[in-house]
Design a protein around this motif. Structure first.
Motif, PDB file in Angstrom:
ATOM      1  N   UNK A  80     -14.747 -15.531   3.967  1.00  0.00           N
ATOM      2  CA  UNK A  80     -15.146 -15.509   5.374  1.00  0.00           C
ATOM      3  C   UNK A  80     -16.395 -16.361   5.605  1.00  0.00           C
ATOM      4  N   UNK A  81     -16.302 -17.284   6.552  1.00  0.00           N
ATOM      5  CA  UNK A  81     -17.498 -17.989   7.034  1.00  0.00           C
ATOM      6  C   UNK A  81     -18.172 -17.163   8.122  1.00  0.00           C
ATOM      7  N   UNK A  82     -17.410 -16.868   9.167  1.00  0.00           N
ATOM      8  CA  UNK A  82     -17.883 -16.083  10.309  1.00  0.00           C
ATOM      9  C   UNK A  82     -16.778 -15.143  10.757  1.00  0.00           C
ATOM     10  N   UNK A  83     -17.161 -13.911  11.038  1.00  0.00           N
ATOM     11  CA  UNK A  83     -16.179 -12.937  11.500  1.00  0.00           C
ATOM     12  C   UNK A  83     -15.964 -11.777  10.543  1.00  0.00           C
ATOM     13  N   UNK A  84     -16.985 -11.475   9.706  1.00  0.00           N
ATOM     14  CA  UNK A  84     -16.830 -10.389   8.738  1.00  0.00           C
ATOM     15  C   UNK A  84     -16.536  -9.059   9.427  1.00  0.00           C
ATOM     16  N   UNK A  85     -17.212  -8.788  10.559  1.00  0.00           N
ATOM     17  CA  UNK A  85     -16.964  -7.526  11.267  1.00  0.00           C
ATOM     18  C   UNK A  85     -15.512  -7.439  11.732  1.00  0.00           C
ATOM     19  N   UNK A  86     -14.977  -8.554  12.220  1.00  0.00           N
ATOM     20  CA  UNK A  86     -13.588  -8.553  12.665  1.00  0.00           C
ATOM     21  C   UNK A  86     -12.628  -8.322  11.505  1.00  0.00           C
ATOM     22  N   UNK A  87     -12.928  -8.901  10.339  1.00  0.00           N
ATOM     23  CA  UNK A  87     -12.083  -8.686   9.157  1.00  0.00           C
ATOM     24  C   UNK A  87     -12.125  -7.219   8.743  1.00  0.00           C
ATOM     25  N   UNK A  88     -13.309  -6.647   8.672  1.00  0.00           N
ATOM     26  CA  UNK A  88     -13.438  -5.243   8.276  1.00  0.00           C
ATOM     27  C   UNK A  88     -12.747  -4.322   9.286  1.00  0.00           C
ATOM     28  N   UNK A  89     -12.970  -4.601  10.575  1.00  0.00           N
ATOM     29  CA  UNK A  89     -12.374  -3.753  11.605  1.00  0.00           C
ATOM     30  C   UNK A  89     -10.856  -3.890  11.634  1.00  0.00           C
ATOM     31  N   UNK A  90     -10.358  -5.098  11.406  1.00  0.00           N
ATOM     32  CA  UNK A  90      -8.908  -5.299  11.379  1.00  0.00           C
ATOM     33  C   UNK A  90      -8.278  -4.510  10.235  1.00  0.00           C
ATOM     34  N   UNK A  91      -8.931  -4.477   9.095  1.00  0.00           N
ATOM     35  CA  UNK A  91      -8.435  -3.666   7.980  1.00  0.00           C
ATOM     36  C   UNK A  91      -8.439  -2.192   8.354  1.00  0.00           C
ATOM     37  N   UNK A  92      -9.523  -1.760   8.999  1.00  0.00           N
ATOM     38  CA  UNK A  92      -9.618  -0.363   9.404  1.00  0.00           C
ATOM     39  C   UNK A  92      -8.554  -0.016  10.441  1.00  0.00           C
TER      40      UNK A  92
END
Length: 300
Positions: A87-99
């Protein structure tokens, strides 16, 4: 009519796991948003933001459940694993998408990785811990960047970077109080408390031991008794109601900063920042704690 290999972006507005049955190519073309399986995405261990609030993450996950991921993340190829990404940018979106239970997420491919861009995005979204910012500044300084360059790259005043850097000296008790929500995450207020911790540690320890929230007014009160919250001002000569000496002219305080002398013109409303007009005609807003009083002078 869609041709072979064309990219259908219609799923991105309502991105769901059920829409992700197709397997993506190993390396989508740069600049094109593409569905990438979440199990192929790794988080950046050098991400400047290290702390994420669980309640905020859950709110984002719930939004994704309802509306999908509306803004693609930015990824780069993993240097050692051909079928994986970082991930370059968007870690919160990646984590939330997994959740939220998604199997994939829309992403742009960008091999450029700029830690300043990561930090600036987090700062402007106001979801970066001030202590993470302090650690980032220390890392950039270790890499050879000056604070002036760090300030420019982050789009922040130099004084803000100076105060944020001081937070690396914050005692563990203060860090815990911020994590618990007892103390706000305002950089200026925390800078003041770190100054108190350095000069009067027993006073800060007693305050934190009482429990309960610590408001900004209390922080300002404590900082007002701090010897380094501002320069020790020489006694001013007597002036009349217009601010002028009996002999005529306006009285100003001459201060020194970085080897240059100038007159202190304006004190900001919080009493901790002043505008200095230097002899070469330039002006700068600077923390009073960085100014060395020299003498009083009269301007005609």
């Amino acid at each position: 009519m869609k041709g072979q290999g064309s990219l259908d972006l219609s799923v991105l507005s309502q991105f769901r796991a059920a829409d992700l049955l197709a397997v993506e190519p190993a390396h989508p073309a740069l600049g094109e948003p593409k569905a990438v399986a979440l199990h192929r995405i790794e988080l950046d261990p050098s991400q400047p933001r290290r702390c994420l609030r669980d309640d905020s993450l859950e709110e984002l996950a719930e939004s994704i459940r309802l509306y999908g991921v509306l803004e693609p993340v930015s990824l780069r190829r993993h240097p050692r694993h051909e079928d994986r990404y970082i991930v370059n940018r968007g870690e919160r979106r990646v984590r939330a998408a997994r959740r939220a239970g998604l199997a994939a997420i829309p992403a742009f491919m960008d091999e450029r990785c700029d830690p300043f861009a990561q930090a600036a995005e987090n700062l402007h979204r106001e979801d970066m811990s001030p202590f993470d910012l302090a650690a980032f500044i220390a890392e950039r300084e270790s890499a050879g960047y000056s604070r002036a360059e760090i300030a420019r790259r982050l789009g922040k005043p130099r004084s803000f970077i100076t105060e944020a850097a001081r937070l690396n000296d914050a005692p563990e008790a203060l860090r815990q109080a911020v994590e618990q929500g007892r103390v706000g995450a305002d950089v200026r207020a925390l800078y003041q408390l770190v100054t108190v911790a350095r000069e009067r540690p027993e006073e800060l320890q007693a305050l934190l031991a009482r429990g309960g929230p610590i408001g900004r007014a209390r922080v300002d009160e404590m900082a007002g008794r701090s010897g380094s919250s501002g320069p020790k001002i020489p006694t001013a000569p007597a002036v009349n109601a217009t601010g002028r000496r009996a002999s005529g002219g306006r009285t100003v305080l001459i201060v020194e900063h970085g080897g240059r002398r100038g007159s202190l013109r304006i004190k900001a409303c919080d009493g901790n920042v002043g505008e200095v007009r230097f002899g070469d005609g330039t002006q700068a807003l600077l923390p009073l704690s960085q100014l060395q009083p020299v003498c009083w002078a009269t301007e005609e």
